[in-house]
Scaffold this motif. Structure first.
Motif, short mmCIF file in Angstrom:
data_model
loop_
_atom_site.label_atom_id
_atom_site.label_comp_id
_atom_site.label_asym_id
_atom_site.label_seq_id
_atom_site.Cartn_x
_atom_site.Cartn_y
_atom_site.Cartn_z
N SER A 37 0.81 -1.23 0.00
CA SER A 37 0.00 0.00 0.00
C SER A 37 0.84 1.28 0.00
O SER A 37 0.33 2.34 -0.33
N SER A 38 2.12 1.20 0.35
CA SER A 38 2.89 2.45 0.50
C SER A 38 4.07 2.59 -0.45
O SER A 38 4.70 3.66 -0.49
N VAL A 39 4.41 1.55 -1.22
CA VAL A 39 5.55 1.64 -2.13
C VAL A 39 5.07 1.68 -3.57
O VAL A 39 4.28 0.83 -4.00
N GLY A 40 5.57 2.66 -4.30
CA GLY A 40 5.18 2.78 -5.71
C GLY A 40 5.95 1.83 -6.60
O GLY A 40 6.86 1.13 -6.16
N GLY A 41 5.59 1.80 -7.86
CA GLY A 41 6.29 0.99 -8.85
C GLY A 41 6.11 -0.50 -8.62
O GLY A 41 5.15 -0.93 -7.98
#
Length: 202
Positions: free
Chosen positions: A77-81
């Protein structure tokens, strides 16, 4: 190693130690990613693991499996890509494989991580040799059969082995031959995860 019992506190400590290592190495991870990716791996991982630490320290889960499952959910939920889903899958699947036991053995952790690594391979459609995080994760899990230290060394060696590889998956694969000569950032951060595990196990 077979007699070592690992409880929830050990796993919380693993996540906080991993977060500290990623924090220290964030600039290097982003530098590696700038050569063959989006130049955001360090900052993404830094943000994700900081959120994991906040979560597990505010309300520590009761079992090893619950710690890793919660950490995996938080990373997704909190890390992109691609890193969020891949790392999140690694930890969630490992946690689910560990189940509800209050303590697990090193061998059970190895089996859980093997399931997590398999899930990462399925999600990314990748295999060792493709210049991805699997190049550090697979040898790291194999090294756990010997010791935590051996696992950390094998993962680090695996990360370094990505330098001469041609990227076959992910953003780096778009570069073709230009991906050769650069260390994979995902394999590098995966090696940090095993280094943190060895540090906590000392």
């Amino acid at each position: 190693m077979s007699g070592t019992a690992l409880d929830a506190a050990f796993f919380v400590c693993w996540m906080t130690t991993a977060a500290a290592a990623i924090d220290r190495e964030a600039e290097r991870l982003t530098e590696l990613d700038s050569a063959i990716g989006d130049a955001d791996h360090g900052t993404n991982m830094q943000r994700g693991f900081a959120a994991v630490v906040k979560l597990v320290e505010a309300e520590p889960p009761a079992t090893p499996g619950a710690v890793l499952t919660a950490a995996g959910r938080q990373l997704i939920s909190s890390v992109g890509g691609a890193s969020g889903p891949l790392y999140g899958t690694l930890l969630r699947r490992t946690g689910k494989t560990l189940g509800d036991a209050a303590e697990v053995s090193a061998e059970e952790l190895r089996a859980g991580l093997r399931a997590g690594v398999d899930a990462v391979g399925q999600l990314g459609g990748s295999a060792p040799g493709d210049k991805t995080m699997l190049d550090a994760l697979v040898p790291g899990v194999e090294g756990l059969a010997t010791s935590f230290e051996a696992a950390a060394e094998a993962a680090e060696e695996g990360a370094r082995s990505t330098v001469p590889m041609l990227a076959k998956k992910g953003r780096a694969s778009y570069l073709g031959a230009r991906s050769i000569g650069h260390q994979d950032p995902g394999a590098t951060s995966s090696a940090l995860l095993f280094a943190a595990l060895a540090e906590v196990a000392k």
